[in-house]
Write an enzyme that holds these catalytic residues in place. Sequence first.
Site, mmCIF file in Angstrom:
data_model
loop_
_atom_site.group_PDB
_atom_site.id
_atom_site.type_symbol
_atom_site.label_atom_id
_atom_site.label_comp_id
_atom_site.label_asym_id
_atom_site.label_seq_id
_atom_site.Cartn_x
_atom_site.Cartn_y
_atom_site.Cartn_z
ATOM 1 N N SER A 156 24.529 98.833 15.633
ATOM 2 C CA SER A 156 24.507 97.726 16.594
ATOM 3 C C SER A 156 23.333 97.784 17.564
ATOM 4 O O SER A 156 23.049 96.796 18.242
ATOM 5 C CB SER A 156 25.815 97.703 17.397
ATOM 6 O OG SER A 156 25.883 98.806 18.284
ATOM 7 N N LYS A 161 25.464 100.303 24.430
ATOM 8 C CA LYS A 161 24.905 98.955 24.450
ATOM 9 C C LYS A 161 23.830 98.883 25.547
ATOM 10 O O LYS A 161 23.613 99.827 26.302
ATOM 11 C CB LYS A 161 25.986 97.891 24.738
ATOM 12 C CG LYS A 161 27.174 97.883 23.796
ATOM 13 C CD LYS A 161 26.824 97.428 22.401
ATOM 14 C CE LYS A 161 28.049 97.446 21.487
ATOM 15 N NZ LYS A 161 27.697 97.207 20.072
#
Length: 262
Positions: free
Chosen positions: A57, A118
């Site tokens: 991701s 993230k």
Amino acid sequence: MTQTPDTRPPDTPTTTDAAPSGMAEIIDTVRTIAVALAAAVAIQTVAFQPFTIPSASMEPGLVVGDYLVVSKFAYGWSRASLPFNPPLPSGRLFEHLPNRGDVVVFRRPSNLQETWIKRVIGLPGDTVSVSGGAVTVNGQALSQRALGPGLDLDAPARPVEQVEERQVDGRAYITFDAGHGLEGDDRPARIVPEGQLFVMGDHRDNSLDSRWSGDVGVGLLPVTNVVGRAELVVASWKPGASLWKPWTWFNLRPGRIAHRIR
């Protein structure tokens, strides 16, 4: 009665000294190991902790197999910074909010046993929206510049485009875009509440982040869930490397050793 003289050298130990001496060595060894372990735990709790990247991701900046170091003192300490997330009061000691663009490691709000990574896009009070894959913060679109095709290591057959995204303060990093009209490309404006962060993965079409609710992705991220800031990729192993396969230990990606995280 005649006494037999002791002819042993004065420094020769008697047999009764052997057991205590051997036990002392064992105690010293155990003490040394305990101190070393305590120091390692203290360093990982207070200063730096290693993590591995389990998913794609955050491509292309971070890839599966990266072994990175996270700074725990960058934002202060919360219970999320401690091993096993003990049930301590909420809040952070010596709190510093992340900057927009920082890459953070955190405990997923819906499952505190899961550690995710993230990039911070929105801070408390910010208004964040996504339109056609372009991110807008407080009414100002983050500038994007197409860099041509990229390679998705997680799915090499999937076409992706490299896009340089630049924060308002000039900080730039590379994201992946897998095409137009995909599910995460459009999100309505949302105000980030106090004590929360809006985070996104750099692989924009392969990341479940704050664009999704907490039961699917991250949702809004409580600041107290942040473990620390990702600083450096120490080393990176190619697919198939395993601790249990010694012949794969040196199956490294040379270009990612001591790679600074942007």
